[in-house]
Design an enzyme around this catalytic site. Structure first.
Site, short mmCIF file in Angstrom:
data_model
loop_
_atom_site.label_atom_id
_atom_site.label_comp_id
_atom_site.label_asym_id
_atom_site.label_seq_id
_atom_site.Cartn_x
_atom_site.Cartn_y
_atom_site.Cartn_z
N ARG A 82 51.76 -16.10 20.39
CA ARG A 82 52.86 -15.57 21.20
C ARG A 82 52.65 -14.06 21.34
NH1 ARG A 82 58.37 -13.70 19.52
NH2 ARG A 82 59.42 -13.41 21.50
N HIS A 126 59.37 -7.90 26.14
CA HIS A 126 59.63 -7.62 24.72
C HIS A 126 59.95 -6.12 24.63
CE1 HIS A 126 58.84 -9.32 20.48
NE2 HIS A 126 59.37 -8.12 20.29
N GLU A 171 64.96 -11.42 22.56
CA GLU A 171 66.11 -10.85 21.87
C GLU A 171 66.97 -9.93 22.74
OE1 GLU A 171 64.76 -9.09 18.19
OE2 GLU A 171 64.23 -11.03 17.36
N ASN A 297 64.48 -16.56 16.87
CA ASN A 297 63.90 -15.66 15.86
C ASN A 297 64.87 -15.58 14.70
OD1 ASN A 297 61.92 -15.20 17.73
ND2 ASN A 297 62.50 -13.08 18.17
N TYR A 299 65.38 -14.04 10.67
CA TYR A 299 64.92 -13.22 9.55
C TYR A 299 65.82 -13.34 8.33
CZ TYR A 299 61.41 -11.31 12.58
OH TYR A 299 60.33 -11.20 13.40
N GLU A 351 59.84 -16.45 15.85
CA GLU A 351 59.54 -15.37 14.91
C GLU A 351 60.23 -15.66 13.60
OE1 GLU A 351 60.55 -11.29 15.97
OE2 GLU A 351 59.74 -11.58 17.99
C1 FCB Z 1 62.33 -8.69 15.85
C2 FCB Z 1 61.45 -8.24 17.00
C3 FCB Z 1 60.02 -8.01 16.63
C4 FCB Z 1 59.87 -7.39 15.25
C5 FCB Z 1 60.71 -8.13 14.23
C6 FCB Z 1 60.59 -7.59 12.84
O1 FCB Z 1 63.63 -8.34 16.11
O2 FCB Z 1 61.48 -9.18 18.04
O3 FCB Z 1 59.44 -7.22 17.63
O4 FCB Z 1 60.13 -6.06 15.29
O5 FCB Z 1 62.05 -8.13 14.62
#
Ligand code: FCB
Length: 455
Positions: A82, A126, A171, A297, A299, A351
């Site tokens: 990607r 992006h 995002e 995405n 985290y 992500e």
């Molecule tokens: C996301 C972004 C990516 C990267 C990660 C850690 O929000 O899409 O570009 O910075 O965080």
């Protein structure tokens, strides 16, 4: 093999395993071969904007080292890569003339991926909007929506026949909220009304681009990538519940609801009052254009307290270098919730990854913390699959250490280490783990197929 004890059993054979990057974060060659400036090129020059005062001029020098980087990912055995296209590299001013050399670069990249048996997953936006478009209002200006559709069509004309998937935006929440409300990211605007108008235009341009691409007969899968998280109140207090509900509205429902045909969430509209976006009568229909996939995405979770006093360390879970809690169960929870609340197309986790304080010693990076993070999040997807959610792929953020936006180069997310002095790439232990994981999976699948065929 007993499927209940096979950790790979929940992942179907066609599941797509990948790695992810983005143009501004790795490419460098910021003003080479006709590339125009992006809003991030300008933002990096604002004193204090980037923690280490750095910029994207060189980054990972990927524009010159793309072949080596593709070899690296082919060596890992991933199915998909990607990446994103830099809009100002292919159309320097965002409108007007196209830059043939920029388009040639992405064509080499896509053909190079195909030659190595890796699926190209292309993101159009992006975050690196042409700076010339910011000068005329950027995403706050409705004209930018039409410029984006032209850009999508131009890139599609050159590459649409060869890419597996096209993602319109990465995002939108980040571009709207961090770019236009808090001002922590480019273009550094601080106005809630601007942020909400930007969010609306991003969604609208996504829907219109999908329609235009379909009209052109695009064979690529089409979708968007959202940053999503379960939002939880810090305490059972009513104030924390109310704050968490609003945050869920602003982060998740503000994007998911209109994309899936429900319009904007009323509670958030009421909360915004005069800061709610202006829109035309047909906009919501256009935003709800059907998608082939949804990129998610993930985290960490969001824990919300009305007083803003939640301490990330209080849960006892590990915390990454970004200050983000490691909370893999939140990914399962999020996927189940999306499945429960929306009529979803297949989901791809586009992500997931972590920054840790890596040490390069004797040619190795022993990043056990990152391997643990990645494997736990893969397991969390496996759990969602077991519970019936359709997830078709997963991509690690990131292939390479890279320019982590306002944090500069200090935060390393790569499974491959980059020495920014020499541009030498070194596979971290997490990359070796991912490579071996993918190999074992393939071997176990071949084994199962052989058994099924009575061999
Ligand atoms: C996301 C972004 C990516 C990267 C990660 C850690 O929000 O899409 O570009 O910075 O965080």
């Amino acid at each position: 093999m007993d499927h209940t004890t096979d950790p790979y059993a929940p992942f179907p054979p066609g599941f797509v395993w990948g790695v992810a990057t983005s143009s501004f974060q790795i490419e460098g060659a910021a003003s080479e071969d006709g590339k125009g400036a992006s809003i991030w090129d300008r933002f990096c020059r604002q004193p204090g904007a980037i923690a280490d005062g750095s910029n994207g001029d060189v980054a990972c020098d990927h524009v010159h080292r793309w072949a080596e980087d593709l070899d690296l990912m082919a060596g890992l055995g991933v199915d998909a890569y990607r990446f994103s296209v830099s809009w100002p590299r292919v159309r320097p001013s965002g409108s007007g003339a196209w830059n043939a050399k920029g388009l040639d670069f992405y064509e080499r990249l896509v053909d190079g991926l195909l030659a190595r048996g890796v699926q190209p997953w292309m993101t159009l936006n992006h975050w690196d909007l042409p700076d010339a478009l910011q000068a005329t209002g950027g995403w706050e200006d409705r004209d930018t929506v039409h410029r984006f559709v032209e850009y999508a069509l131009g890139v599609n004309e050159r590459l649409g026949d060869r890419v597996t998937a096209i993602t319109t935006h990465n995002e939108p929440w980040v571009m709207a909220t961090l770019g236009h409300e808090t001002g922590h990211f480019a273009p550094g605007v601080k106005s809630r009304a601007s942020a909400m108008q930007v969010a609306h235009h991003l969604l609208l341009s996504h829907g219109l681009a999908l329609q235009a691409l379909r009209f052109e007969g695009s064979r690529a899968k089409l979708g968007i990538v959202l940053n999503l998280a379960p939002v939880q109140p810090a305490t059972p207090s009513e104030a924390d519940h109310t704050a968490a509900r609003l945050e869920d509205g602003r982060l998740l429902r503000w994007y998911m609801d209109p994309l899936f045909g429900r319009g904007y969430p009323i509670d958030v509209l009421v909360h915004l009052g005069a800061d709610a976006p202006r829109m035309a009568p047909r906009d919501l229909d256009d935003i709800a254009t059907l998608m082939d996939f949804l990129g998610v995405n993930y985290y960490s979770r969001n824990v919300v307290s009305a007083t803003g006093s939640w301490d990330v360390h209080s849960s006892g879970n590990p915390v990454t270098e970004m200050g983000w809690e490691v909370y893999p169960e939140g990914l399962t929870e999020l996927l189940l919730r999306l499945q429960r609340d929306y009529a979803l197309p297949p989901i791809y986790v586009t992500e997931s990854g972590a920054a840790f304080a890596d040490q390069l010693q004797g040619g190795r990076v022993h990043d056990a913390d990152r391997t643990l993070y990645v494997s736990a999040h893969i397991a969390a997807i496996g759990e969602a699959l077991r519970q019936g959610v359709r997830v078709d792929g997963y991509m690690v953020w990131s292939l390479l250490d890279n320019f982590e936006w306002a944090s500069g180069y200090a935060k390393r997310f790569g499974i491959v280490h980059v020495d920014y002095e020499t541009q030498k790439r070194t596979l971290k232990d997490s990359a070796l783990w991912y490579r071996d994981f993918l190999q074992r999976r393939r071997a176990s699948r071949r084994h199962r197929e052989a058994i099924a065929m009575g061999a």
